[in-house]
Design an enzyme around this catalytic site. Structure first.
Site, PDB file in Angstrom:
ATOM      1  CG  ASP A  28      -2.120   0.966   1.033  1.00  0.00           C
ATOM      2  OD1 ASP A  28      -2.431   1.326  -0.129  1.00  0.00           O
ATOM      3  OD2 ASP A  28      -2.732   1.354   2.036  1.00  0.00           O
ATOM      4  N   GLY A  29       0.315   2.316  -0.505  1.00  0.00           N
ATOM      5  CA  GLY A  29       0.970   3.608  -0.507  1.00  0.00           C
ATOM      6  C   GLY A  29       0.040   4.638   0.102  1.00  0.00           C
TER       7      GLY A  29
ATOM      8  CD  GLU B 237      -1.277   2.493  -3.528  1.00  0.00           C
ATOM      9  OE1 GLU B 237      -0.911   1.313  -3.355  1.00  0.00           O
ATOM     10  OE2 GLU B 237      -2.236   2.998  -2.912  1.00  0.00           O
TER      11      GLU B 237
ATOM     12  CG  ASP C 124      -5.189  -0.085  -1.636  1.00  0.00           C
ATOM     13  OD1 ASP C 124      -4.198   0.320  -2.288  1.00  0.00           O
ATOM     14  OD2 ASP C 124      -5.468   0.358  -0.507  1.00  0.00           O
TER      15      ASP C 124
ATOM     16  CG  HIS D  47      -8.974   2.708   3.338  1.00  0.00           C
ATOM     17  ND1 HIS D  47      -7.998   2.916   4.292  1.00  0.00           N
ATOM     18  CD2 HIS D  47      -8.526   3.278   2.202  1.00  0.00           C
ATOM     19  CE1 HIS D  47      -7.003   3.601   3.742  1.00  0.00           C
ATOM     20  NE2 HIS D  47      -7.301   3.826   2.481  1.00  0.00           N
TER      21      HIS D  47
ATOM     22  CG  ASP E 210      -3.770   2.742   5.210  1.00  0.00           C
ATOM     23  OD1 ASP E 210      -3.510   3.482   4.230  1.00  0.00           O
ATOM     24  OD2 ASP E 210      -4.396   3.130   6.210  1.00  0.00           O
TER      25      ASP E 210
END
Length: 148
Positions: A9-10, A47, A69, A124, A134
């Site tokens: 994740d970024g 990301e 994501d 999320h 995250d």
């Protein structure tokens, strides 16, 4: 080939702004967390960096399932956009420059070393590893915000 799971994740505070990335590598019940960031970046750069650094951390060619994501990353590879951009000299089909060619190039180099499968996960949304990534990414973003 070793079967590896890579969760990524970024995050970015502002876009551009201070950002961070997080990655979790999982093999045979063992996990390794990776993270980093930059003072002035974008969410998409973070990301991509998360995936690049996760793949780069592998010492030998592996079969890697990447969970992300990021539609930018997932669609960019799965739908073949990145290959067209590269073929056209990092230009999109409309002739405009493709963004982040440096990172896409690095990603393609890392992916060439491994057998990569990409799985998009809704962000999320309670996915445990995505939530952990995250938190890693946001912590790095906050750390780089403090430096400014």
């Amino acid at each position: 080939m070793k079967q590896i799971e890579l969760f990524t994740d970024g995050a970015c505070s502002g876009n551009p702004g201070p950002g961070g990335w997080g990655a979790i590598l999982r093999y045979n019940g063992h996990e390794k967390e990776l993270s980093g960031g930059a003072a002035e970046t974008t969410n998409n750069r973070m990301e991509l960096t998360a995936v690049i650094e996760g793949l780069r951390a592998l010492k030998e060619p592996c079969a890697v399932t990447v969970y992300s994501d990021s539609k930018y990353f997932c669609d960019g590879v799965s739908k073949g956009w990145v290959y067209g951009w590269k073929k056209r000299g990092w230009k999109k089909s409309d002739g405009k420059p493709a963004l982040n060619p440096d990172l896409w190039e690095a990603l393609l180099q890392e992916m060439a070393r491994h057998k990569v499968e990409i799985v998009w996960v809704r962000g999320h949304n309670g996915h445990p590893e995505n939530e952990r990534c995250d938190r890693l990414a946001v912590a790095q973003s906050e750390a780089h915000k403090q430096k400014n």
